[in-house]
Scaffold this motif. Structure first.
Motif, PDB file in Angstrom:
ATOM      1  N   LEU A  70       0.846  -1.201   0.000  1.00  0.00           N
ATOM      2  CA  LEU A  70       0.000   0.000   0.000  1.00  0.00           C
ATOM      3  C   LEU A  70       0.880   1.249   0.000  1.00  0.00           C
ATOM      4  O   LEU A  70       0.651   2.183  -0.771  1.00  0.00           O
ATOM      5  CB  LEU A  70      -0.914   0.019   1.230  1.00  0.00           C
ATOM      6  N   THR A  71       1.910   1.249   0.864  1.00  0.00           N
ATOM      7  CA  THR A  71       2.811   2.400   0.936  1.00  0.00           C
ATOM      8  C   THR A  71       3.496   2.635  -0.407  1.00  0.00           C
ATOM      9  O   THR A  71       3.541   3.767  -0.902  1.00  0.00           O
ATOM     10  CB  THR A  71       3.879   2.157   2.017  1.00  0.00           C
ATOM     11  N   ALA A  72       4.012   1.536  -0.985  1.00  0.00           N
ATOM     12  CA  ALA A  72       4.757   1.669  -2.237  1.00  0.00           C
ATOM     13  C   ALA A  72       3.857   2.172  -3.357  1.00  0.00           C
ATOM     14  O   ALA A  72       4.233   3.069  -4.118  1.00  0.00           O
ATOM     15  CB  ALA A  72       5.380   0.328  -2.611  1.00  0.00           C
ATOM     16  N   GLN A  73       2.647   1.617  -3.441  1.00  0.00           N
ATOM     17  CA  GLN A  73       1.751   2.038  -4.523  1.00  0.00           C
ATOM     18  C   GLN A  73       1.302   3.480  -4.337  1.00  0.00           C
ATOM     19  O   GLN A  73       1.081   4.202  -5.313  1.00  0.00           O
ATOM     20  CB  GLN A  73       0.534   1.119  -4.604  1.00  0.00           C
ATOM     21  N   ARG A  74       1.177   3.894  -3.076  1.00  0.00           N
ATOM     22  CA  ARG A  74       0.759   5.284  -2.857  1.00  0.00           C
ATOM     23  C   ARG A  74       1.875   6.251  -3.254  1.00  0.00           C
ATOM     24  O   ARG A  74       1.614   7.296  -3.843  1.00  0.00           O
ATOM     25  CB  ARG A  74       0.369   5.490  -1.398  1.00  0.00           C
ATOM     26  N   LEU A  75       3.119   5.848  -2.970  1.00  0.00           N
ATOM     27  CA  LEU A  75       4.243   6.692  -3.381  1.00  0.00           C
ATOM     28  C   LEU A  75       4.291   6.782  -4.913  1.00  0.00           C
ATOM     29  O   LEU A  75       4.547   7.845  -5.485  1.00  0.00           O
ATOM     30  CB  LEU A  75       5.556   6.130  -2.837  1.00  0.00           C
ATOM     31  N   ARG A  76       4.009   5.643  -5.549  1.00  0.00           N
ATOM     32  CA  ARG A  76       3.978   5.633  -7.015  1.00  0.00           C
ATOM     33  C   ARG A  76       2.894   6.584  -7.511  1.00  0.00           C
ATOM     34  O   ARG A  76       3.104   7.358  -8.449  1.00  0.00           O
ATOM     35  CB  ARG A  76       3.686   4.201  -7.479  1.00  0.00           C
ATOM     36  N   MET A  77       1.729   6.522  -6.837  1.00  0.00           N
ATOM     37  CA  MET A  77       0.615   7.402  -7.205  1.00  0.00           C
ATOM     38  C   MET A  77       1.005   8.868  -7.030  1.00  0.00           C
ATOM     39  O   MET A  77       0.702   9.710  -7.882  1.00  0.00           O
ATOM     40  CB  MET A  77      -0.579   7.046  -6.312  1.00  0.00           C
ATOM     41  N   ASP A  78       1.712   9.186  -5.920  1.00  0.00           N
ATOM     42  CA  ASP A  78       2.172  10.558  -5.684  1.00  0.00           C
ATOM     43  C   ASP A  78       3.076  11.022  -6.816  1.00  0.00           C
ATOM     44  O   ASP A  78       2.961  12.150  -7.301  1.00  0.00           O
ATOM     45  CB  ASP A  78       2.957  10.635  -4.361  1.00  0.00           C
ATOM     46  N   THR A  79       3.996  10.117  -7.215  1.00  0.00           N
ATOM     47  CA  THR A  79       4.932  10.475  -8.282  1.00  0.00           C
ATOM     48  C   THR A  79       4.188  10.734  -9.584  1.00  0.00           C
ATOM     49  O   THR A  79       4.506  11.680 -10.312  1.00  0.00           O
ATOM     50  CB  THR A  79       5.943   9.336  -8.467  1.00  0.00           C
ATOM     51  N   ILE A  80       3.189   9.882  -9.865  1.00  0.00           N
ATOM     52  CA  ILE A  80       2.410  10.067 -11.097  1.00  0.00           C
ATOM     53  C   ILE A  80       1.682  11.404 -11.060  1.00  0.00           C
ATOM     54  O   ILE A  80       1.673  12.154 -12.051  1.00  0.00           O
ATOM     55  CB  ILE A  80       1.425   8.892 -11.278  1.00  0.00           C
ATOM     56  N   SER A  81       1.109  11.740  -9.901  1.00  0.00           N
ATOM     57  CA  SER A  81       0.414  13.023  -9.770  1.00  0.00           C
ATOM     58  C   SER A  81       1.369  14.175 -10.024  1.00  0.00           C
ATOM     59  O   SER A  81       1.021  15.144 -10.704  1.00  0.00           O
ATOM     60  CB  SER A  81      -0.174  13.169  -8.368  1.00  0.00           C
ATOM     61  N   GLU A  82       2.596  14.043  -9.487  1.00  0.00           N
ATOM     62  CA  GLU A  82       3.593  15.094  -9.701  1.00  0.00           C
ATOM     63  C   GLU A  82       3.887  15.239 -11.193  1.00  0.00           C
ATOM     64  O   GLU A  82       3.970  16.351 -11.710  1.00  0.00           O
ATOM     65  CB  GLU A  82       4.863  14.724  -8.935  1.00  0.00           C
ATOM     66  N   ASN A  83       4.027  14.100 -11.882  1.00  0.00           N
ATOM     67  CA  ASN A  83       4.299  14.136 -13.322  1.00  0.00           C
ATOM     68  C   ASN A  83       3.182  14.835 -14.078  1.00  0.00           C
ATOM     69  O   ASN A  83       3.434  15.674 -14.952  1.00  0.00           O
ATOM     70  CB  ASN A  83       4.464  12.721 -13.863  1.00  0.00           C
ATOM     71  N   ILE A  84       1.926  14.476 -13.738  1.00  0.00           N
ATOM     72  CA  ILE A  84       0.798  15.080 -14.450  1.00  0.00           C
ATOM     73  C   ILE A  84       0.726  16.570 -14.146  1.00  0.00           C
ATOM     74  O   ILE A  84       0.505  17.399 -15.039  1.00  0.00           O
ATOM     75  CB  ILE A  84      -0.520  14.367 -14.072  1.00  0.00           C
ATOM     76  N   ALA A  85       0.951  16.922 -12.874  1.00  0.00           N
ATOM     77  CA  ALA A  85       0.883  18.342 -12.492  1.00  0.00           C
ATOM     78  C   ALA A  85       1.916  19.159 -13.242  1.00  0.00           C
ATOM     79  O   ALA A  85       1.678  20.320 -13.577  1.00  0.00           O
ATOM     80  CB  ALA A  85       1.082  18.474 -10.990  1.00  0.00           C
ATOM     81  N   ASN A  86       3.083  18.523 -13.519  1.00  0.00           N
ATOM     82  CA  ASN A  86       4.169  19.260 -14.175  1.00  0.00           C
ATOM     83  C   ASN A  86       4.267  18.965 -15.664  1.00  0.00           C
ATOM     84  O   ASN A  86       5.319  19.131 -16.256  1.00  0.00           O
ATOM     85  CB  ASN A  86       5.494  18.930 -13.488  1.00  0.00           C
ATOM     86  N   ALA A  87       3.168  18.536 -16.262  1.00  0.00           N
ATOM     87  CA  ALA A  87       3.221  18.103 -17.664  1.00  0.00           C
ATOM     88  C   ALA A  87       3.616  19.229 -18.602  1.00  0.00           C
ATOM     89  O   ALA A  87       4.059  18.980 -19.717  1.00  0.00           O
ATOM     90  CB  ALA A  87       1.872  17.515 -18.080  1.00  0.00           C
ATOM     91  N   SER A  88       3.440  20.488 -18.183  1.00  0.00           N
ATOM     92  CA  SER A  88       3.885  21.565 -19.074  1.00  0.00           C
ATOM     93  C   SER A  88       4.753  22.575 -18.334  1.00  0.00           C
ATOM     94  O   SER A  88       4.754  23.751 -18.672  1.00  0.00           O
ATOM     95  CB  SER A  88       2.673  22.233 -19.724  1.00  0.00           C
ATOM     96  N   THR A  89       5.520  22.100 -17.357  1.00  0.00           N
ATOM     97  CA  THR A  89       6.434  22.985 -16.630  1.00  0.00           C
ATOM     98  C   THR A  89       7.737  23.110 -17.405  1.00  0.00           C
ATOM     99  O   THR A  89       8.433  22.118 -17.617  1.00  0.00           O
ATOM    100  CB  THR A  89       6.725  22.406 -15.228  1.00  0.00           C
ATOM    101  N   THR A  90       8.070  24.317 -17.822  1.00  0.00           N
ATOM    102  CA  THR A  90       9.278  24.478 -18.627  1.00  0.00           C
ATOM    103  C   THR A  90      10.462  24.954 -17.792  1.00  0.00           C
ATOM    104  O   THR A  90      11.574  25.021 -18.289  1.00  0.00           O
ATOM    105  CB  THR A  90       9.039  25.478 -19.763  1.00  0.00           C
TER     106      THR A  90
END
Lengths: 126, 147
Positions: free
Chosen positions: B14-34
């Motif tokens: 659960l911990t590992a998958q949640r960290l993965r989810m956090d990372t994915i959210s970070e990626n999506i949030a920064n999808a157009s950060t230059t």
């Protein structure tokens, strides 16, 4: 006499242990469903029980099913891996195994409770 | 064969998958950060999972059955790495970070890939929750013996 009464329970206990370990192993497999290169693990117990029964070691009380050395955990390298990362955990299979294992465990719990109830009846004598 | 080891394995997942989810959210949030701290566009991050085999409990050394493979086998995130695939070049002369030819380097994040990974993480999380509930019901069933 009581030894004979309780002998049945030893077998059920051992099978319960095996079901408990299997639950643990299935949980590990599910936890590692996304780990690259992980190979699923499996518990071998029923095969061993079967061979002990065929050799009729159990009926004459010479079974080795007493110690700890008979619940074997093996890594499964044979299952077909359809993934590129070398992991061969199949989540559907693990969930099904887990459901089956829980049923088996609950059956055994019911059986051991029944056995204990029988003994209780005998002791009360009514 | 600890009383709670199955639940601990699932909890680590659960911990590992949640960290993965956090990372994915970070990626999506920064999808157009230059602009990032290194001066480059944002680089996509991925987590590396690793089967946990260390810290076997004392009981596993004690018991002959568990000497070999049966240890506390959860999962953990060994590290978070940056995806080194090249940045996407987009023609957008009006962008403040565009070079003299009007090309802007955009992050190497594919939103569709991230969404797929997110669903995969959510499903794995659910599977672990089910596993925990099963272990829990088995443990409480054991208390019913002899009732």
């Amino acid at each position: 006499m009581l030894n004979k009464l309780l002998f049945q329970n030893n077998l059920i206990e051992k099978s319960l242990d095996a079901a408990w370990v299997r639950n643990d192993i299935i949980s590990q497999n599910i936890a590692n469903v996304d780990t690259p290169g992980y190979k699923r693990k499996e518990v071998k117990f029923e095969e061993y029980l079967d061979s002990e029964m065929k050799l009729s070691r159990i009926s004459n009380g010479k079974t080795r099913l007493q110690g700890d050395g008979d619940i074997k955990v093996v890594e499964d390298h044979e299952s077909y891996s359809y993934r590129l990362d070398g992991n061969n955990v199949d989540i559907e299979r693990e969930m099904a195994q887990m459901a089956m294992n829980t049923l088996r465990y609950n059956t055994l719990i019911q059986r051991i409770s029944g056995e204990l109830n029988k003994i209780r009846t005998v002791i009360r004598g009514r | 064969m600890g009383f709670f080891s199955a639940m601990e394995s699932s909890a680590s997942a659960l911990t590992a998958q949640r960290l993965r989810m956090d990372t994915i959210s970070e990626n999506i949030a920064n999808a157009s950060t230059t602009r990032s701290e290194e001066g480059t566009p944002y680089r996509r991050k991925t987590v590396i999972f690793e089967a946990q085999n260390g810290n076997a409990p004392f009981s596993s050394y004690l018991s002959k059955a568990s000497r070999e493979l049966f240890t506390n086998g959860g999962v953990r995130v060994s590290r978070i790495v940056e995806d080194q695939t090249p940045f996407k070049s987009v023609y957008d002369p009006g962008h403040p970070d565009a070079d003299e030819n009007g090309i802007v380097e955009m992050p190497n994040v594919e939103v569709v890939t991230e969404m797929v990974n997110m669903i995969s993480a959510a499903r794995a999380y659910e599977a672990s929750v089910t596993a925990i509930n099963t272990s829990k019901s088995m443990a409480s069933k054991a208390l019913e013996i002899g009732k």
